[in-house]
Design a protein around this motif. Structure first.
Motif, PDB file in Angstrom:
ATOM      1  N   TYR A 191       0.736  -1.178   0.042  1.00  0.00           N
ATOM      2  CA  TYR A 191       0.068  -0.304  -0.037  1.00  0.00           C
ATOM      3  C   TYR A 191       0.936   1.130  -0.100  1.00  0.00           C
ATOM      4  O   TYR A 191       0.358   2.340  -0.393  1.00  0.00           O
ATOM      5  CB  TYR A 191      -0.864  -0.008   1.124  1.00  0.00           C
ATOM      6  N   LEU A 192       2.255   1.331   0.302  1.00  0.00           N
ATOM      7  CA  LEU A 192       2.869   2.414   0.510  1.00  0.00           C
ATOM      8  C   LEU A 192       3.883   2.393  -0.735  1.00  0.00           C
ATOM      9  O   LEU A 192       4.879   3.419  -0.671  1.00  0.00           O
ATOM     10  CB  LEU A 192       3.581   2.540   1.961  1.00  0.00           C
ATOM     11  N   GLU A 193       3.891   1.477  -1.471  1.00  0.00           N
ATOM     12  CA  GLU A 193       4.731   1.529  -2.639  1.00  0.00           C
ATOM     13  C   GLU A 193       3.968   1.753  -4.069  1.00  0.00           C
ATOM     14  O   GLU A 193       3.524   0.720  -4.492  1.00  0.00           O
ATOM     15  CB  GLU A 193       5.321   0.348  -2.657  1.00  0.00           C
ATOM     16  N   THR A 194       4.190   2.812  -4.501  1.00  0.00           N
ATOM     17  CA  THR A 194       3.434   3.180  -5.442  1.00  0.00           C
ATOM     18  C   THR A 194       3.945   2.507  -6.830  1.00  0.00           C
ATOM     19  O   THR A 194       2.802   2.366  -7.616  1.00  0.00           O
ATOM     20  CB  THR A 194       3.550   4.887  -5.766  1.00  0.00           C
ATOM     21  N   SER A 195       4.971   2.098  -7.060  1.00  0.00           N
ATOM     22  CA  SER A 195       5.300   1.099  -8.036  1.00  0.00           C
ATOM     23  C   SER A 195       4.682  -0.210  -8.071  1.00  0.00           C
ATOM     24  O   SER A 195       4.364  -0.806  -9.253  1.00  0.00           O
ATOM     25  CB  SER A 195       6.808   0.908  -8.066  1.00  0.00           C
ATOM     26  N   THR A 196       4.018  -0.455  -6.961  1.00  0.00           N
ATOM     27  CA  THR A 196       3.052  -1.822  -6.731  1.00  0.00           C
ATOM     28  C   THR A 196       1.727  -1.616  -6.918  1.00  0.00           C
ATOM     29  O   THR A 196       0.864  -2.348  -7.683  1.00  0.00           O
ATOM     30  CB  THR A 196       3.377  -2.680  -5.753  1.00  0.00           C
ATOM     31  N   LEU A 197       1.351  -0.286  -6.683  1.00  0.00           N
ATOM     32  CA  LEU A 197      -0.005  -0.209  -6.819  1.00  0.00           C
ATOM     33  C   LEU A 197      -0.708   0.364  -8.184  1.00  0.00           C
ATOM     34  O   LEU A 197      -1.704   0.047  -8.488  1.00  0.00           O
ATOM     35  CB  LEU A 197      -0.413   1.340  -5.807  1.00  0.00           C
TER      36      LEU A 197
ATOM     37  N   SER B  18      -3.303  -0.193  11.775  1.00  0.00           N
ATOM     38  CA  SER B  18      -2.005   0.227  11.294  1.00  0.00           C
ATOM     39  C   SER B  18      -1.778   2.011  11.498  1.00  0.00           C
ATOM     40  O   SER B  18      -2.933   2.515  11.112  1.00  0.00           O
ATOM     41  CB  SER B  18      -1.813  -0.076   9.679  1.00  0.00           C
ATOM     42  N   PRO B  19      -0.905   2.105  12.195  1.00  0.00           N
ATOM     43  CA  PRO B  19      -0.962   3.761  12.290  1.00  0.00           C
ATOM     44  C   PRO B  19      -0.692   4.647  11.016  1.00  0.00           C
ATOM     45  O   PRO B  19      -0.617   5.617  10.909  1.00  0.00           O
ATOM     46  CB  PRO B  19       0.378   4.001  13.281  1.00  0.00           C
ATOM     47  N   LEU B  20      -0.171   3.617   9.891  1.00  0.00           N
ATOM     48  CA  LEU B  20      -0.057   4.162   8.443  1.00  0.00           C
ATOM     49  C   LEU B  20      -1.160   4.377   7.452  1.00  0.00           C
ATOM     50  O   LEU B  20      -1.271   4.258   6.601  1.00  0.00           O
ATOM     51  CB  LEU B  20       1.270   3.601   7.820  1.00  0.00           C
ATOM     52  N   GLU B  21      -2.619   3.951   8.312  1.00  0.00           N
ATOM     53  CA  GLU B  21      -3.715   3.953   7.369  1.00  0.00           C
ATOM     54  C   GLU B  21      -4.000   4.866   6.711  1.00  0.00           C
ATOM     55  O   GLU B  21      -4.289   4.885   5.407  1.00  0.00           O
ATOM     56  CB  GLU B  21      -5.037   3.409   8.198  1.00  0.00           C
ATOM     57  N   SER B  22      -3.865   6.146   7.189  1.00  0.00           N
ATOM     58  CA  SER B  22      -4.085   7.406   6.383  1.00  0.00           C
ATOM     59  C   SER B  22      -3.230   7.562   4.989  1.00  0.00           C
ATOM     60  O   SER B  22      -3.654   7.621   3.862  1.00  0.00           O
ATOM     61  CB  SER B  22      -3.878   8.500   6.958  1.00  0.00           C
ATOM     62  N   ALA B  23      -1.689   7.256   5.429  1.00  0.00           N
ATOM     63  CA  ALA B  23      -0.852   6.993   4.040  1.00  0.00           C
ATOM     64  C   ALA B  23      -1.014   6.373   3.236  1.00  0.00           C
ATOM     65  O   ALA B  23      -0.960   6.574   1.972  1.00  0.00           O
ATOM     66  CB  ALA B  23       0.545   7.132   4.703  1.00  0.00           C
ATOM     67  N   MET B  24      -1.621   5.061   3.457  1.00  0.00           N
ATOM     68  CA  MET B  24      -2.052   3.930   2.649  1.00  0.00           C
ATOM     69  C   MET B  24      -3.273   4.443   1.862  1.00  0.00           C
ATOM     70  O   MET B  24      -3.150   4.071   0.739  1.00  0.00           O
ATOM     71  CB  MET B  24      -2.249   2.673   3.565  1.00  0.00           C
TER      72      MET B  24
ATOM     73  N   ILE C 100      -5.504   6.082  -3.115  1.00  0.00           N
ATOM     74  CA  ILE C 100      -6.477   7.126  -4.007  1.00  0.00           C
ATOM     75  C   ILE C 100      -5.745   7.699  -5.277  1.00  0.00           C
ATOM     76  O   ILE C 100      -6.184   7.901  -6.134  1.00  0.00           O
ATOM     77  CB  ILE C 100      -7.068   8.095  -2.814  1.00  0.00           C
ATOM     78  N   ASP C 101      -4.481   8.161  -4.699  1.00  0.00           N
ATOM     79  CA  ASP C 101      -3.653   8.859  -5.864  1.00  0.00           C
ATOM     80  C   ASP C 101      -3.463   7.694  -7.090  1.00  0.00           C
ATOM     81  O   ASP C 101      -3.415   8.280  -8.332  1.00  0.00           O
ATOM     82  CB  ASP C 101      -2.381   9.383  -5.493  1.00  0.00           C
ATOM     83  N   ALA C 102      -3.012   6.598  -6.610  1.00  0.00           N
ATOM     84  CA  ALA C 102      -2.817   5.484  -7.665  1.00  0.00           C
ATOM     85  C   ALA C 102      -4.076   5.328  -8.378  1.00  0.00           C
ATOM     86  O   ALA C 102      -4.054   5.146  -9.657  1.00  0.00           O
ATOM     87  CB  ALA C 102      -2.194   4.191  -7.042  1.00  0.00           C
ATOM     88  N   ALA C 103      -5.219   5.265  -7.763  1.00  0.00           N
ATOM     89  CA  ALA C 103      -6.494   5.042  -8.470  1.00  0.00           C
ATOM     90  C   ALA C 103      -6.799   6.233  -9.402  1.00  0.00           C
ATOM     91  O   ALA C 103      -7.144   5.972 -10.531  1.00  0.00           O
ATOM     92  CB  ALA C 103      -7.820   4.890  -7.433  1.00  0.00           C
ATOM     93  N   LYS C 104      -6.613   7.506  -8.836  1.00  0.00           N
ATOM     94  CA  LYS C 104      -6.812   8.562  -9.903  1.00  0.00           C
ATOM     95  C   LYS C 104      -5.962   8.369 -11.240  1.00  0.00           C
ATOM     96  O   LYS C 104      -6.438   8.585 -12.197  1.00  0.00           O
ATOM     97  CB  LYS C 104      -6.538   9.737  -9.052  1.00  0.00           C
TER      98      LYS C 104
END
Length: 128
Positions: A61-67, A85-91, A96-100
């Motif tokens: 979820y945090l690696e845009t090259s895989t998303l 996960s404390p990183l839920e917002s970042a994920m 969302i960015d990758a989906a756009k």
């Protein structure tokens, strides 16, 4: 129509997957299932043997090259973030960015209910 389900090995996304597979309108070939490991693929395939290996994509979820590749060609994405996960917002933002970028037409974002209840860490972290 291609539907992506993130966290496909998890409980909530598992219910979504089960409902879609029971529908007359969705076929296994319409589904792309995002998981975080090869073990998760085996877990889901054990429950849903009609799903071919080609339905799965392993991504971070945090690696845009895989998303990006996971979302390419997807019309609808159902995102259920990993719990606690404390990183839920970042994920979520990364997805969302990758989906756009991929041109996803519809995104369903599933998150915690009543985040103002702070007894659980994943609730409390969202209040910051």
């Amino acid at each position: 129509m291609t539907i992506l389900i993130t966290g496909a090995a998890g409980r909530t996304s598992g219910y979504v997957l089960k409902a879609l597979l029971a529908s007359d309108n969705v076929k296994p070939a319409d589904l792309r299932l995002l998981v975080r490991s090869e073990d998760a693929i085996q877990k889901v395939q054990f429950r849903h043997q009609q799903l071919p290996r080609s339905s799965f994509v392993v991504a971070d979820y945090l690696e845009t090259s895989t998303l990006g590749p996971a979302l390419r060609g997807v019309d609808i994405a159902f995102h259920n973030a990993p719990g606690f996960s404390p990183l839920e917002s970042a994920m979520g933002i990364a997805l969302i960015d990758a989906a756009k970028e991929a041109g996803v037409k519809h995104l369903v974002y599933c998150s915690v209910l009543f985040p103002v209840l702070s007894k659980l860490l994943n609730h409390d972290i969202k209040r910051v």
